[in-house]
Design a protein around this motif. Structure first.
Motif, PDB file in Angstrom:
ATOM      1  N   LEU A 189      42.581  30.738  32.706  1.00 36.22           N
ATOM      2  CA  LEU A 189      42.988  29.167  32.237  1.00 36.22           C
ATOM      3  C   LEU A 189      44.465  29.743  31.101  1.00 36.22           C
ATOM      4  O   LEU A 189      44.938  28.520  30.745  1.00 36.22           O
ATOM      5  N   ALA A 190      43.538  30.314  30.167  1.00 38.64           N
ATOM      6  CA  ALA A 190      44.684  30.741  29.177  1.00 38.64           C
ATOM      7  C   ALA A 190      45.754  31.392  29.523  1.00 38.64           C
ATOM      8  O   ALA A 190      46.996  30.622  28.358  1.00 38.64           O
ATOM      9  N   THR A 191      45.514  31.840  30.571  1.00 33.95           N
ATOM     10  CA  THR A 191      47.009  32.936  30.018  1.00 33.95           C
ATOM     11  C   THR A 191      47.497  33.322  32.114  1.00 33.95           C
ATOM     12  O   THR A 191      48.644  33.895  32.647  1.00 33.95           O
ATOM     13  N   GLY A 192      46.692  32.678  32.236  1.00 35.62           N
ATOM     14  CA  GLY A 192      46.787  33.021  33.746  1.00 35.62           C
ATOM     15  C   GLY A 192      46.604  33.924  34.891  1.00 35.62           C
ATOM     16  O   GLY A 192      47.144  34.256  35.943  1.00 35.62           O
ATOM     17  N   ARG A 193      46.409  34.798  34.184  1.00 31.66           N
ATOM     18  CA  ARG A 193      45.582  36.323  34.729  1.00 31.66           C
ATOM     19  C   ARG A 193      44.312  36.561  33.297  1.00 31.66           C
ATOM     20  O   ARG A 193      43.453  35.819  32.457  1.00 31.66           O
ATOM     21  N   PHE A 194      43.037  37.472  34.134  1.00 25.57           N
ATOM     22  CA  PHE A 194      42.474  37.608  33.229  1.00 25.57           C
ATOM     23  C   PHE A 194      40.963  39.442  33.890  1.00 25.57           C
ATOM     24  O   PHE A 194      42.471  39.508  34.694  1.00 25.57           O
ATOM     25  N   THR A 195      41.255  39.921  32.636  1.00 25.64           N
ATOM     26  CA  THR A 195      40.666  41.263  32.101  1.00 25.64           C
ATOM     27  C   THR A 195      40.056  42.085  33.379  1.00 25.64           C
ATOM     28  O   THR A 195      39.014  40.706  33.491  1.00 25.64           O
ATOM     29  N   PRO A 196      40.243  42.668  34.269  1.00 24.33           N
ATOM     30  CA  PRO A 196      39.249  43.148  35.698  1.00 24.33           C
ATOM     31  C   PRO A 196      38.255  43.884  34.723  1.00 24.33           C
ATOM     32  O   PRO A 196      38.484  44.682  33.575  1.00 24.33           O
ATOM     33  N   VAL A 197      37.241  43.169  35.776  1.00 20.81           N
ATOM     34  CA  VAL A 197      35.331  44.148  34.333  1.00 20.81           C
ATOM     35  C   VAL A 197      35.014  44.508  35.995  1.00 20.81           C
ATOM     36  O   VAL A 197      33.856  44.788  36.101  1.00 20.81           O
ATOM     37  N   ASP A 198      35.789  45.364  37.029  1.00 25.90           N
ATOM     38  CA  ASP A 198      34.874  45.250  38.247  1.00 25.90           C
ATOM     39  C   ASP A 198      33.117  46.116  37.508  1.00 25.90           C
ATOM     40  O   ASP A 198      32.721  46.211  37.987  1.00 25.90           O
ATOM     41  N   GLY A 199      33.572  47.589  37.349  1.00 32.03           N
ATOM     42  CA  GLY A 199      32.581  48.645  37.261  1.00 32.03           C
ATOM     43  C   GLY A 199      31.336  47.330  36.507  1.00 32.03           C
ATOM     44  O   GLY A 199      30.555  47.876  36.447  1.00 32.03           O
ATOM     45  N   TYR A 200      32.231  46.993  34.904  1.00 30.26           N
ATOM     46  CA  TYR A 200      31.158  45.995  34.683  1.00 30.26           C
ATOM     47  C   TYR A 200      29.561  45.251  35.324  1.00 30.26           C
ATOM     48  O   TYR A 200      29.059  44.972  35.142  1.00 30.26           O
ATOM     49  N   TRP A 201      30.324  44.652  35.861  1.00 32.13           N
ATOM     50  CA  TRP A 201      30.273  43.501  36.973  1.00 32.13           C
ATOM     51  C   TRP A 201      29.199  43.923  37.674  1.00 32.13           C
ATOM     52  O   TRP A 201      27.881  44.090  37.769  1.00 32.13           O
ATOM     53  N   ARG A 202      29.893  45.180  38.052  1.00 32.36           N
ATOM     54  CA  ARG A 202      28.962  45.777  39.515  1.00 32.36           C
ATOM     55  C   ARG A 202      27.421  46.600  38.757  1.00 32.36           C
ATOM     56  O   ARG A 202      26.137  46.826  39.090  1.00 32.36           O
ATOM     57  N   ALA A 203      28.040  46.650  37.545  1.00 33.33           N
ATOM     58  CA  ALA A 203      26.660  48.127  37.253  1.00 33.33           C
ATOM     59  C   ALA A 203      25.725  46.763  35.726  1.00 33.33           C
ATOM     60  O   ALA A 203      24.436  47.316  36.495  1.00 33.33           O
ATOM     61  N   ASN A 204      26.318  45.455  36.150  1.00 28.50           N
ATOM     62  CA  ASN A 204      25.061  44.889  35.816  1.00 28.50           C
ATOM     63  C   ASN A 204      24.583  43.762  36.706  1.00 28.50           C
ATOM     64  O   ASN A 204      23.842  42.891  37.005  1.00 28.50           O
ATOM     65  N   GLY A 205      24.766  43.731  38.122  1.00 25.83           N
ATOM     66  CA  GLY A 205      24.538  43.709  39.070  1.00 25.83           C
ATOM     67  C   GLY A 205      25.108  42.554  38.838  1.00 25.83           C
ATOM     68  O   GLY A 205      24.131  40.889  39.879  1.00 25.83           O
ATOM     69  N   CYS A 206      25.763  41.822  39.184  1.00 26.04           N
ATOM     70  CA  CYS A 206      26.868  41.061  38.660  1.00 26.04           C
ATOM     71  C   CYS A 206      26.524  39.895  40.461  1.00 26.04           C
ATOM     72  O   CYS A 206      27.185  39.189  40.257  1.00 26.04           O
ATOM     73  N   ASP A 207      27.339  40.588  41.135  1.00 22.84           N
ATOM     74  CA  ASP A 207      27.631  40.877  42.970  1.00 22.84           C
ATOM     75  C   ASP A 207      26.753  40.015  42.987  1.00 22.84           C
ATOM     76  O   ASP A 207      26.226  38.469  43.891  1.00 22.84           O
ATOM     77  N   SER A 208      25.175  39.499  42.839  1.00 26.29           N
ATOM     78  CA  SER A 208      23.732  39.315  43.672  1.00 26.29           C
ATOM     79  C   SER A 208      23.388  38.119  42.309  1.00 26.29           C
ATOM     80  O   SER A 208      22.726  37.100  42.417  1.00 26.29           O
ATOM     81  N   SER A 209      24.104  37.982  40.652  1.00 23.65           N
ATOM     82  CA  SER A 209      24.030  36.787  39.744  1.00 23.65           C
ATOM     83  C   SER A 209      24.379  35.579  40.884  1.00 23.65           C
ATOM     84  O   SER A 209      25.100  34.951  41.490  1.00 23.65           O
TER      85      SER A 209
END
Length: 173
Positions: A148-168
């Motif tokens: 919302l602030a910049t029109g983009r966001f930093t990709p965190v895919d590896g960290y996202w997967r490592a924390n099991g966030c796909d199933s959150s």
């Protein structure tokens, strides 16, 4: 003696104690991003009370429905990369103790070349301070603010997967 007491009182009333200039710069950048995003944020986002979050970020003190009562944010700079600083650039000590939550800044946070990630780290860690330990919530909330602030966001895919966030219950923008 009276002058010393008055000086101490003025220091206490002057606001949060300022830490390392790089840490304060990261807070300033995080505040600026959050303020740009704020007009498009609802009162509560992903279980984060946005007004409490803003107070925690800008005043380092907030009324917490999550923890109950008023919480003050303390910032601690660690000189050595031991303990949790072996794994993280920053982390928070929660739940608050005696009304205080501690944001620990590790040496990695101050590594040259990490300036772009510092504000995002502050945005992320403050979610924990306000709403608890859920890593997926913190990543998703910080990414939404960044988008919302910049029109983009930093990709965190590896960290996202490592924390099991796909199933959150949380999603990246």
């Amino acid at each position: 003696m009276l002058r010393l007491a008055l000086a101490a009182l003025l220091l206490l009333l002057s606001g949060p104690v300022r830490a390392d200039p790089a840490v304060e710069g990261a807070f300033d950048a995080a505040i600026a991003a959050f303020e740009r995003a704020l007009p498009r944020l609802p009162a509560s986002l992903m279980g984060v009370d946005v007004a409490a979050y803003r107070d925690a970020l800008t005043l380092r003190r907030f009324a917490s429905a999550h923890w109950g009562g008023v919480v003050t944010l303390e910032v601690e700079l660690r000189a050595e990369a031991g303990g949790s600083c072996r794994r993280y650039a920053a982390f928070v000590r929660i739940p608050p103790e005696n009304g205080r939550a501690r944001l620990v800044i590790c040496p990695e946070f101050l590594t040259p070349g990490t300036e772009a990630l510092r504000a995002l780290t502050i945005l992320h860690e403050l979610v924990h301070v306000v709403a608890g330990p859920d890593e997926c919530r913190a990543m998703a909330f910080a990414a939404r603010v960044e988008l919302l602030a910049t029109g983009r966001f930093t990709p965190v895919d590896g960290y996202w997967r490592a924390n099991g966030c796909d199933s959150s219950a949380f999603r990246l923008p």
